[in-house]
Scaffold this motif. Structure first.
Motif, PDB file in Angstrom:
ATOM      1  N   TRP A 406      80.746  40.676  20.643  1.00 23.91           N
ATOM      2  CA  TRP A 406      79.524  40.902  21.299  1.00 23.91           C
ATOM      3  C   TRP A 406      78.376  40.087  20.772  1.00 23.91           C
ATOM      4  CZ3 TRP A 406      74.543  42.801  19.566  1.00 23.91           C
ATOM      5  CH2 TRP A 406      73.836  43.160  20.473  1.00 23.91           C
ATOM      6  N   LEU A 407      78.361  39.680  19.640  1.00 25.36           N
ATOM      7  CA  LEU A 407      77.461  38.757  19.081  1.00 25.36           C
ATOM      8  C   LEU A 407      77.706  37.240  19.462  1.00 25.36           C
ATOM      9  CD1 LEU A 407      77.154  39.789  15.431  1.00 25.36           C
ATOM     10  CD2 LEU A 407      75.400  40.135  17.052  1.00 25.36           C
ATOM     11  N   ARG A 410      76.504  37.431  23.237  1.00 31.06           N
ATOM     12  CA  ARG A 410      74.964  37.357  23.149  1.00 31.06           C
ATOM     13  C   ARG A 410      74.427  35.980  22.668  1.00 31.06           C
ATOM     14  NH1 ARG A 410      71.756  41.358  24.885  1.00 31.06           N
ATOM     15  NH2 ARG A 410      70.232  40.385  23.715  1.00 31.06           N
ATOM     16  N   LYS A 411      74.964  35.237  21.910  1.00 31.47           N
ATOM     17  CA  LYS A 411      74.497  34.209  21.369  1.00 31.47           C
ATOM     18  C   LYS A 411      74.566  32.889  22.151  1.00 31.47           C
ATOM     19  CE  LYS A 411      74.320  31.220  17.062  1.00 31.47           C
ATOM     20  NZ  LYS A 411      74.646  31.159  15.609  1.00 31.47           N
ATOM     21  N   VAL A 675      73.179  46.549  14.213  1.00 32.77           N
ATOM     22  CA  VAL A 675      73.014  45.205  14.998  1.00 32.77           C
ATOM     23  C   VAL A 675      72.573  45.685  16.479  1.00 32.77           C
ATOM     24  CG1 VAL A 675      74.375  43.197  15.828  1.00 32.77           C
ATOM     25  CG2 VAL A 675      74.482  43.841  13.463  1.00 32.77           C
ATOM     26  N   LEU A 676      73.522  46.557  16.918  1.00 34.42           N
ATOM     27  CA  LEU A 676      73.095  46.999  18.350  1.00 34.42           C
ATOM     28  C   LEU A 676      71.969  47.639  18.730  1.00 34.42           C
ATOM     29  CD1 LEU A 676      76.724  48.632  19.228  1.00 34.42           C
ATOM     30  CD2 LEU A 676      75.888  46.526  19.962  1.00 34.42           C
ATOM     31  N   THR A 677      71.193  48.096  17.473  1.00 32.41           N
ATOM     32  CA  THR A 677      69.838  48.656  17.884  1.00 32.41           C
ATOM     33  C   THR A 677      68.793  47.658  17.506  1.00 32.41           C
ATOM     34  OG1 THR A 677      70.706  50.713  16.927  1.00 32.41           O
ATOM     35  CG2 THR A 677      68.414  50.612  17.241  1.00 32.41           C
ATOM     36  N   PHE A 678      68.865  46.922  16.678  1.00 35.64           N
ATOM     37  CA  PHE A 678      67.695  45.959  16.553  1.00 35.64           C
ATOM     38  C   PHE A 678      67.935  44.527  16.758  1.00 35.64           C
ATOM     39  CE2 PHE A 678      67.846  49.461  13.343  1.00 35.64           C
ATOM     40  CZ  PHE A 678      66.495  50.122  13.745  1.00 35.64           C
ATOM     41  N   TRP A 679      69.101  44.110  17.124  1.00 41.50           N
ATOM     42  CA  TRP A 679      69.194  42.683  17.460  1.00 41.50           C
ATOM     43  C   TRP A 679      68.520  42.329  18.734  1.00 41.50           C
ATOM     44  CZ3 TRP A 679      71.899  39.074  14.531  1.00 41.50           C
ATOM     45  CH2 TRP A 679      72.123  37.882  15.156  1.00 41.50           C
ATOM     46  N   SER A 680      68.211  41.137  18.834  1.00 41.92           N
ATOM     47  CA  SER A 680      67.477  40.550  19.896  1.00 41.92           C
ATOM     48  C   SER A 680      68.019  41.294  21.404  1.00 41.92           C
ATOM     49  CB  SER A 680      67.187  39.147  20.147  1.00 41.92           C
ATOM     50  OG  SER A 680      66.830  38.524  21.334  1.00 41.92           O
ATOM     51  N   ARG A 682      68.036  44.403  22.146  1.00 42.01           N
ATOM     52  CA  ARG A 682      68.143  45.856  21.813  1.00 42.01           C
ATOM     53  C   ARG A 682      68.984  46.558  22.903  1.00 42.01           C
ATOM     54  NH1 ARG A 682      63.615  47.161  18.141  1.00 42.01           N
ATOM     55  NH2 ARG A 682      62.433  45.363  17.645  1.00 42.01           N
TER      56      ARG A 682
END
Length: 746
Positions: A406-407, A410-411, A675-680, A682
């Motif tokens: 997932w990261l 996203r990145k 991470v799922l809640t607060f990462w860029s 959200r």
């Protein structure tokens, strides 16, 4: 359905709990005063008892015996000394080596001083009758001092002191000496609070020279039998037999052939001696109890740690039962003292925490069934750590892999190939089925090693997860949560027979819990119930709000009733954690914002829940469970005991957080959710727009998980098993390409 109506339904269900508490039959007790003979065979295991079953002189006597497996849980190491202290005091205590052992008054200590002289120096100022005692424990005050300032109240010497107060004798015969070492741990069982035993002989005079036996000595069985038969008046005769322990102590220096030959000789001696005692018991209407204080090294290596116990008492045969364990054929070391005192028709001290053992007769297990049950308990204990560790490691690996994918997406904005991502998603979802399948695994007709169990679980759950993948996310969650919660509650209301044999159930060998709902399945039940209710709301939507409210209230109320009832779940921490988690979920389902009023509501739920637990347990006609005893202490204002309980629970939780693999799984789940809640971006905000009721349920799971962490002595286990019902579905949804595309478009 309004918010007030939901709260009213929940409270009505909870208030029904005390009315549902059912009575059970009373305990068997002796009607007149008799003598009791207690034989401790140091090193005796169930494998040894199996050999004794075939002894020709003992076979007939065994048909009239009551039998069981005894669990010993001490605050220290699993040693014979700690076991004797527990059985003789009816409570926890720790033996310390500097306390030494027991002597006759004329025996010399290591410094050349007589034991009687030492007792005059360190004993009571008034002597306490030391000059008349046959056996002395000079280190008694050191032992008492070493047990101060501990998170328990020791009752060392309670059995001996109780007999002394009522004018009954205590006799101790035999020893476990080897070479020049004096070892008489049975004195810890028989002595009074002053470290004295009125009658007996623990010297080398109870042994005979035997050149072929270990250390050149063997027990003088004839002398011990005559001494026991000569005892007059009411009281208890304790006999310690050390031949088996001496043999195993010397085993590393013996050839296998020599050991086997000597082993058969020792078993033959024991069989003859016990046959003689059973004949005397029947003639004199005594109680005869035969038990072990600790198994031998061979049984320890095989992880067969339950202790055998046999009781002859007025032809009351069959498997033993005690309200301490509430399991057929399984008793606790805490039950030994109450059983002996009941036979002597003496009052059982309020400090004693065990219950009287009784034989179930034809309603209980046969001896063959008893051995089969012990073998199953040994099997689960032997492989429990490997199975559960494998499950937690799979959780950690799957969560880390899913989060990394997932990261990366996203990145970089570059999607991972479906052939890589889809198997990770399926593995993640499959992990939700492990608790339910581990629950029913005992129903299989064969026993499997850990590797095979984990491989079979992986294969079956992957098939289920793959099949459910195309059935829709919410229906899959509903089915998963519903079946898991229903399976636990259904088995619990039917007596918990499957739970008691499951790897996720309680462990009788450790002895932390013997009945009801353990911390592992407590967390599973809370998480699965909330997940099911959240999925029901998602399927029903706002158009069927009242129906969903009623369904959730019934599910949550039923689970809470099961947890609270002493005859079923008997889990106070789980009941309170569930009430908090369910309350949070219901508020979020109704889209109530958590403000000061709602926080006060949670405080009221906690206080009301404690009141309900106290009422449910104290109104019960059954003997008190461990929860009921705490409730009794609260009502009595025994805050010292309550503080000790809290201290023990906090210490246990801290230790498990440091060393348990469950804590690693819990923190990995929290990291993934963070991470799922607060990462860029959200992701959780996007999930809340698509599935608002699921997010409401997830918040309830977090509340229940954190409450379980705080309110249980092994709370990290409850927290870890409940939080996965949030972490896994959330990450599973995050790895859906459609979810990622929808999130970017918002």
């Amino acid at each position: 359905m309004s918010y007030k109506q939901i709260v009213q339904i929940m409270w009505i269900l909870l208030l029904l709990i005390p009315m549902l508490v059912q009575a059970d039959s009373g305990l068997a007790a002796a009607s007149d005063t008799r003598q009791a003979v207690v034989v401790f065979i140091d090193g005796l295991s169930f494998a040894d008892v199996d050999k004794l079953r075939n002894h020709p002189q003992l076979q007939a006597a065994l048909s009239s015996a009551a039998f069981g497996a005894m669990s010993i849980r001490t605050p220290g190491a699993r040693t014979a000394e700690n076991a004797y202290l527990l059985m003789g005091s009816g409570a926890q205590a720790v033996y310390t080596a500097p306390s030494g052992t027991a002597y006759s008054p004329e025996e010399l200590l290591s410094n050349g001083e007589r034991a009687g002289e030492r007792m005059k120096q360190v004993g009571r100022l008034d002597g306490g009758g030391a000059e008349r005692a046959a056996v002395l424990f000079p280190g008694i005050q050191r032992l008492l001092n070493d047990n101060q300032d501990r998170p328990f109240t020791e009752r060392i010497g309670l059995l001996g002191s109780t007999l002394k107060e009522h004018g009954m004798r205590m006799t101790l015969l035999g020893n476990n000496d080897y070479g020049a070492v004096r070892q008489r741990p049975a004195a810890l069982f028989a002595m009074d609070r002053d470290g004295m035993i009125a009658d007996g002989d623990v010297t080398a005079g109870t042994l005979r020279q035997a050149p072929t036996y270990p250390y050149g000595v063997r027990t003088d069985y004839d002398k011990l039998a005559r001494s026991a038969a000569m005892q007059q008046g009411s009281g208890i005769t304790v006999i310690e037999l050390g031949d088996l322990a001496r043999l195993y102590r010397l085993q590393p220096m013996m050839s296998p052939e020599r050991f086997e030959r000597q082993y058969q000789a020792v078993i033959t001696d024991l069989g003859r001696f016990l046959a003689r005692l059973t004949a005397d018991q029947q003639a004199n209407k005594q109680m005869l109890m035969v038990a072990s204080s600790g198994v031998n090294p061979a049984a320890q290596k095989a992880k067969s740690l339950l202790l055998p116990i046999l009781v002859w008492q007025e032809n009351r045969s069959g498997s033993l039962f005690s309200y301490t364990t509430r399991q057929d054929g399984l008793v606790s070391g805490l039950d030994v003292m109450p059983t002996l005192l009941a036979w002597l028709d003496l009052p059982i001290p309020a400090e004693a925490t065990g219950h009287v053992m009784r034989a179930k007769g034809a309603d209980g297990l046969s001896m063959d069934e008893m051995f089969a049950r012990v073998n199953w308990i040994d099997h689960v204990y032997r492989y429990r750590s490997a199975v559960l560790s494998g499950y937690v490691i799979m959780q950690i690996v799957a969560l880390v892999a899913g989060l990394a994918i997932w990261l990366w997406q996203r990145k970089t904005g570059v999607p991972i190939a479906v052939g890589v991502k889809r198997p990770v998603r399926i593995v993640l979802f499959s992990l939700l089925f492990y608790p339910g399948l581990l629950l029913v695994e005992p129903l299989l007709p064969w026993r499997l090693p850990p590797v095979v169990i984990l491989a079979l679980l992986f294969f079956v759950t992957m098939i289920i997860a793959t099949w459910l993948e195309g059935r829709g996310f919410v229906p899959a969650l509903m089915l998963t949560g519903g079946l898991t919660a229903a399976g636990i509650v259904a088995d619990g209301f039917m007596g918990g027979r499957i739970i008691s044999r499951s790897y996720l159930g309680y462990d009788p060998v450790i002895g932390a819990r013997f009945y009801g709902l353990g911390n592992e399945l407590e967390g599973v039940l809370i998480g699965a119930s909330i997940l099911f209710a959240a999925a029901v709301y998602e399927r029903g939507g706002r158009r069927r709000g009242r129906t969903c409210d009623l369904a959730a209230a019934l599910v949550f109320g039923g689970v809470l009733i099961y947890m609270a009832l002493p005859s079923f779940g008997a889990n106070a921490g789980g009941f309170l954690a569930g009430a908090i988690g369910f309350g949070m979920a219901m508020l979020r389902f109704r889209q109530v914002t958590i403000k000061r009023r709602e926080l006060l509501l949670f405080a009221g739920i906690l206080a009301g829940g404690i009141g309900i637990l106290i009422a449910a347990n104290l109104w019960s006609a059954e003997p008190l469970t461990h929860v009921g005893k705490v409730a009794q202490q609260i009502v009595a204002g025994d805050w010292t005991a309550i503080a000790q309980i809290v201290e023990r629970k906090v210490a246990m939780n801290v230790r498990l957080i440091r060393v348990s693999l469950w804590s690693k799984g819990f923190f990995v789940s929290l990291i993934a959710l963070g991470v799922l809640t607060f990462w860029s971006g959200r992701f959780m905000q996007h999930l809340a727009r698509k599935w608002p009721f699921l997010i409401g349920g997830f918040r309830g799971i977090v509340a229940g998980s954190l409450a379980g962490l705080i309110l249980n002595d092994s709370g990290i286990i409850s927290a870890a098993t409940s939080i996965i019902f949030f972490a896994i579905p959330a990450l599973y949804a995050a790895l859906d390409d459609r979810a990622l595309s929808a999130e970017r478009s918002t």
